[in-house]
Design a protein around this motif. Structure first.
Motif, mmCIF file in Angstrom:
data_model
loop_
_atom_site.group_PDB
_atom_site.id
_atom_site.type_symbol
_atom_site.label_atom_id
_atom_site.label_comp_id
_atom_site.label_asym_id
_atom_site.label_seq_id
_atom_site.Cartn_x
_atom_site.Cartn_y
_atom_site.Cartn_z
ATOM 1 N N ALA A 38 -8.897 -8.703 -10.221
ATOM 2 C CA ALA A 38 -8.079 -8.187 -9.118
ATOM 3 C C ALA A 38 -6.718 -8.876 -9.130
ATOM 4 C CB ALA A 38 -8.779 -8.422 -7.778
ATOM 5 N N ASP A 39 -5.673 -8.083 -9.221
ATOM 6 C CA ASP A 39 -4.308 -8.604 -9.301
ATOM 7 C C ASP A 39 -3.613 -8.396 -7.954
ATOM 8 O OD1 ASP A 39 -1.912 -9.612 -10.138
ATOM 9 O OD2 ASP A 39 -1.510 -8.063 -11.634
ATOM 10 N N GLU A 40 -3.474 -9.457 -7.177
ATOM 11 C CA GLU A 40 -2.813 -9.430 -5.865
ATOM 12 C C GLU A 40 -3.362 -8.307 -4.975
ATOM 13 O OE1 GLU A 40 -0.925 -11.713 -4.869
ATOM 14 O OE2 GLU A 40 0.097 -12.610 -6.580
ATOM 15 N N PRO A 41 -4.673 -8.300 -4.697
ATOM 16 C CA PRO A 41 -5.260 -7.175 -3.969
ATOM 17 C C PRO A 41 -4.831 -7.069 -2.513
ATOM 18 C CG PRO A 41 -6.865 -8.932 -4.231
ATOM 19 C CD PRO A 41 -5.676 -9.314 -5.068
ATOM 20 N N THR A 42 -4.215 -8.101 -1.955
ATOM 21 C CA THR A 42 -3.773 -8.034 -0.556
ATOM 22 C C THR A 42 -2.256 -8.146 -0.413
ATOM 23 O OG1 THR A 42 -4.047 -10.436 -0.265
ATOM 24 C CG2 THR A 42 -5.948 -9.047 0.245
ATOM 25 N N ALA A 43 -1.524 -8.105 -1.519
ATOM 26 C CA ALA A 43 -0.090 -8.404 -1.485
ATOM 27 C C ALA A 43 0.708 -7.416 -0.647
ATOM 28 C CB ALA A 43 0.471 -8.441 -2.908
ATOM 29 N N SER A 44 0.290 -6.155 -0.602
ATOM 30 C CA SER A 44 1.086 -5.141 0.083
ATOM 31 C C SER A 44 0.630 -4.906 1.522
ATOM 32 C CB SER A 44 1.008 -3.817 -0.689
ATOM 33 O OG SER A 44 -0.327 -3.350 -0.721
ATOM 34 N N LEU A 45 -0.247 -5.754 2.032
ATOM 35 C CA LEU A 45 -0.856 -5.518 3.336
ATOM 36 C C LEU A 45 -0.423 -6.553 4.363
ATOM 37 C CD1 LEU A 45 -4.490 -4.865 2.047
ATOM 38 C CD2 LEU A 45 -2.665 -3.197 2.396
ATOM 39 N N ASP A 46 -0.421 -6.151 5.636
ATOM 40 C CA ASP A 46 -0.163 -7.126 6.693
ATOM 41 C C ASP A 46 -1.392 -8.009 6.863
ATOM 42 O OD1 ASP A 46 -2.066 -5.867 8.468
ATOM 43 O OD2 ASP A 46 -0.542 -4.391 8.988
ATOM 44 N N THR A 47 -1.272 -9.058 7.670
ATOM 45 C CA THR A 47 -2.327 -10.065 7.751
ATOM 46 C C THR A 47 -3.675 -9.480 8.140
ATOM 47 O OG1 THR A 47 -0.682 -11.732 8.352
ATOM 48 C CG2 THR A 47 -2.981 -12.242 8.828
ATOM 49 N N GLY A 48 -3.679 -8.602 9.154
ATOM 50 C CA GLY A 48 -4.931 -8.025 9.618
ATOM 51 C C GLY A 48 -5.607 -7.165 8.573
ATOM 52 N N HIS A 49 -4.825 -6.271 7.953
ATOM 53 C CA HIS A 49 -5.393 -5.402 6.926
ATOM 54 C C HIS A 49 -5.760 -6.199 5.671
ATOM 55 C CE1 HIS A 49 -3.521 -2.117 9.340
ATOM 56 N NE2 HIS A 49 -4.628 -1.519 8.981
ATOM 57 N N ALA A 50 -5.005 -7.245 5.356
ATOM 58 C CA ALA A 50 -5.324 -8.075 4.192
ATOM 59 C C ALA A 50 -6.692 -8.723 4.358
ATOM 60 C CB ALA A 50 -4.249 -9.146 4.005
ATOM 61 N N ALA A 51 -6.975 -9.244 5.550
ATOM 62 C CA ALA A 51 -8.273 -9.876 5.802
ATOM 63 C C ALA A 51 -9.399 -8.854 5.703
ATOM 64 C CB ALA A 51 -8.275 -10.536 7.178
ATOM 65 N N GLU A 52 -9.155 -7.647 6.201
ATOM 66 C CA GLU A 52 -10.181 -6.595 6.162
ATOM 67 C C GLU A 52 -10.480 -6.177 4.725
ATOM 68 O OE1 GLU A 52 -10.969 -2.226 8.242
ATOM 69 O OE2 GLU A 52 -9.124 -3.353 8.661
ATOM 70 N N VAL A 53 -9.426 -5.972 3.931
ATOM 71 C CA VAL A 53 -9.608 -5.588 2.535
ATOM 72 C C VAL A 53 -10.283 -6.717 1.752
ATOM 73 C CG1 VAL A 53 -8.345 -5.160 0.380
ATOM 74 C CG2 VAL A 53 -7.796 -3.859 2.444
ATOM 75 N N ALA A 54 -9.903 -7.960 2.024
ATOM 76 C CA ALA A 54 -10.545 -9.102 1.352
ATOM 77 C C ALA A 54 -12.028 -9.143 1.671
ATOM 78 C CB ALA A 54 -9.867 -10.399 1.775
ATOM 79 N N ASP A 55 -12.383 -8.898 2.925
ATOM 80 C CA ASP A 55 -13.800 -8.866 3.314
ATOM 81 C C ASP A 55 -14.553 -7.816 2.504
ATOM 82 O OD1 ASP A 55 -13.522 -10.864 5.204
ATOM 83 O OD2 ASP A 55 -13.337 -9.485 6.901
ATOM 84 N N LEU A 56 -13.989 -6.620 2.414
ATOM 85 C CA LEU A 56 -14.639 -5.535 1.679
ATOM 86 C C LEU A 56 -14.811 -5.882 0.206
ATOM 87 C CD1 LEU A 56 -12.864 -2.449 3.270
ATOM 88 C CD2 LEU A 56 -15.310 -2.934 3.361
ATOM 89 N N LEU A 57 -13.763 -6.426 -0.396
ATOM 90 C CA LEU A 57 -13.818 -6.780 -1.811
ATOM 91 C C LEU A 57 -14.906 -7.821 -2.065
ATOM 92 C CD1 LEU A 57 -12.708 -6.706 -4.703
ATOM 93 C CD2 LEU A 57 -10.989 -8.387 -3.997
ATOM 94 N N LEU A 58 -14.898 -8.889 -1.283
ATOM 95 C CA LEU A 58 -15.854 -9.965 -1.506
ATOM 96 C C LEU A 58 -17.285 -9.538 -1.190
ATOM 97 C CD1 LEU A 58 -13.706 -12.880 -0.085
ATOM 98 C CD2 LEU A 58 -14.286 -12.490 -2.481
#
Length: 236
Positions: A178-198
């Protein structure tokens, strides 16, 4: 009795043996982008790669995926030196082993969500089976995308990121990059996407290697590598 998984499909240990990568600057002068000590990533690990922009994080993922060849050293999957395979051999190994979440998504705007998720299946056949279609739709729903018929051109960046993660999981890969999977997201959406990925990686038992600037995401990895760029010296 079910067939045993091929060596490529089985859980694998990734070994990086003294990797180095050379590049050329804007004037054509060679320099060494990075040197790495020996490194082993055990099956099922979560491994984070950090470092400043330009240090070679994306290049390291491309090396592991066989999209680049190292200037020095070897990359092994179990005891197989994948960095020494032919181009077609690396293509086959990549299809059978790796799911890649690209920084720029690489979705096809004209296709809908489900078709983008199922793109990896197109490399082995033109028509999707009913099982493959349902898996694509199920992964989309799991990523919070309830309408798999929406075209990718209509999606927000956060939704595109979710499609990219679902696509990387589609073939049940043993190694996810995964190459910068949260780079384009705001803090809230970044945490949500990180949760889904992990969560989805943990369920599948795959190894995850993630390059990121996100300190909150890095804190969730069991192993981490801070990739410091080598001084811009001429390559040997």
């Amino acid at each position: 009795m079910p067939a045993s998984p091929s060596p490529d499909r089985a859980a694998g240990r990734l070994t990086l043996e003294n990797l180095a990568l050379d590049h050329r600057d804007a004037n054509g002068k060679p320099f060494r982008l990075f040197d790495m000590p020996p490194l082993t990533v055990e099956p099922g690990s979560r491994f984070g790669i950090s470092g400043p922009s330009g240090c070679g994080k994306s290049s390291l993922l491309h090396l592991i995926a066989g999209l680049l060849r190292p200037s020095q050293g070897r990359i092994l999957w179990n005891d197989r030196a994948v960095s020494e395979l032919s181009e077609s051999g690396r293509d086959r190994w990549r299809r059978e082993t790796i799911g890649f979440v690209f920084q720029d998504f690489h979705l096809i705007p004209e296709l809908d969500i489900a078709a983008n998720v199922a793109l990896p299946a197109r490399f082995s056949g033109w028509r999707l089976s009913a099982v493959e279609k349902e898996r694509a739709a199920a992964l989309a729903r799991r990523m919070g995308l309830p309408d798999p018929r929406r075209r990718a051109a209509l999606l927000s960046r956060g939704e595109q990121q979710r499609v990219a993660i679902a696509r990387a999981l589609f073939t049940r890969p043993r190694l996810i990059l995964a190459d910068e999977p949260t780079a384009s997201l705001d803090t809230g959406h970044a945490a949500e996407v990180a949760d889904l990925l992990l969560e989805t990686v943990t369920e599948s038992g795959a190894t995850l290697i993630c390059a990121t600037h996100d300190p909150a995401l890095l804190a969730r990895f069991g192993q981490r590598l801070d990739l410091t760029p080598t001084a811009q010296r001429r390559a040997a």
